[in-house]
Design a protein around this motif. Sequence first.
Motif, PDB file in Angstrom:
ATOM      1  N   ASP A 201       0.818  -1.216   0.000  1.00  0.00           N
ATOM      2  CA  ASP A 201       0.000   0.000   0.000  1.00  0.00           C
ATOM      3  C   ASP A 201       0.850   1.262   0.000  1.00  0.00           C
ATOM      4  O   ASP A 201       0.393   2.319  -0.441  1.00  0.00           O
ATOM      5  CB  ASP A 201      -0.965  -0.013   1.189  1.00  0.00           C
ATOM      6  N   THR A 205      -1.486   2.681  -3.354  1.00  0.00           N
ATOM      7  CA  THR A 205      -2.588   2.768  -2.396  1.00  0.00           C
ATOM      8  C   THR A 205      -3.699   1.779  -2.729  1.00  0.00           C
ATOM      9  O   THR A 205      -4.147   1.684  -3.871  1.00  0.00           O
ATOM     10  CB  THR A 205      -3.171   4.197  -2.382  1.00  0.00           C
ATOM     11  N   ASN A 206      -4.106   1.011  -1.725  1.00  0.00           N
ATOM     12  CA  ASN A 206      -5.205   0.048  -1.818  1.00  0.00           C
ATOM     13  C   ASN A 206      -4.852  -1.204  -2.627  1.00  0.00           C
ATOM     14  O   ASN A 206      -5.731  -2.011  -2.940  1.00  0.00           O
ATOM     15  CB  ASN A 206      -6.452   0.706  -2.421  1.00  0.00           C
ATOM     16  N   ASN A 209      -5.825  -4.546  -0.915  1.00  0.00           N
ATOM     17  CA  ASN A 209      -7.240  -4.874  -1.003  1.00  0.00           C
ATOM     18  C   ASN A 209      -7.585  -5.431  -2.382  1.00  0.00           C
ATOM     19  O   ASN A 209      -8.381  -6.376  -2.514  1.00  0.00           O
ATOM     20  CB  ASN A 209      -8.085  -3.638  -0.712  1.00  0.00           C
ATOM     21  N   GLN A 210      -6.975  -4.872  -3.412  1.00  0.00           N
ATOM     22  CA  GLN A 210      -7.198  -5.380  -4.775  1.00  0.00           C
ATOM     23  C   GLN A 210      -6.699  -6.818  -4.914  1.00  0.00           C
ATOM     24  O   GLN A 210      -7.348  -7.651  -5.550  1.00  0.00           O
ATOM     25  CB  GLN A 210      -6.479  -4.482  -5.783  1.00  0.00           C
TER      26      GLN A 210
END
Length: 280
Positions: A201, A205-206, A209-210
């Motif tokens: 991250d 960023t993120n 989660n992906q």
Amino acid sequence: MSKIGILHPGEMGISVAASAIHSGHEVYWSSQGRSSETRARAEKYGLIEAGSLIQLCEMCEIILSVCPPHAAEDTAQSVIDAGFKGLYVDANAIAPQRSIRIGQDMESTGMRFVDGGIIGGPAWKPKETWLYLSGAHAEEITRCFVNGPLETKVISAEIGKASALKMCYAAYSKGTTALLAATLATADSLGVREDLYQQWDRDDTNFSNQVNQRVRRVTAKAWRFEGEMKEIATTFREAGLPGGFHEAAAEIYNRMTGLRDIASSSVMDEILAAITDRTT
């Protein structure tokens, strides 16, 4: 209007059948030996029941094969044995060498053959799922889907090219998902998964989660992807490249096959435990 047979109306096959019906054609299915779930799909979308495979072959002028990779040749041989003499489309995720071999077997009996490769999920929305086609009779198949939502494109008159494109595309899209799953399982086994998430991250960023979403989404389909990875490995080796990466990806998906019937939102701990064989 053409009479088209579909082998078989699974999650992908039923969407292909629905696109053909939407384009004004009659679509038939062989109910012999199929599950109640398959029957429910066929009845929901208006497929015509043909009973046995022999009956399907007698009724239809075009047959489309949409089945798991390991079943592609057996399905083709069963159609040959049933005496079909029309146009056969193999739209399965198989190595181009296998498609060429199937085509040769079929053409030796008087059938016409088209090589196909589907990229995308079940075809329910326009511009999201493409059926790539190759072979001398490929244009004829595009006319089966003129109203979509399945998109079609002929890329060559040479058998094997559509399958080659499918293999190269899935080598990245599904191969990297297997790599990410293996990476997470390794990090989890070594006790650094949360630290890896944090570093990912920082870079993007993120991203963590992906990655989790990608791994979760494949759990229900891993049983199909195992065979596809083996086909890609064969494709790579035939092209003079090592196939070991995708053989390993096949093993990762094999370890996930027990998750087939659980929801795609499965907790990551359960998925990673299956990959590292920590399910006992």
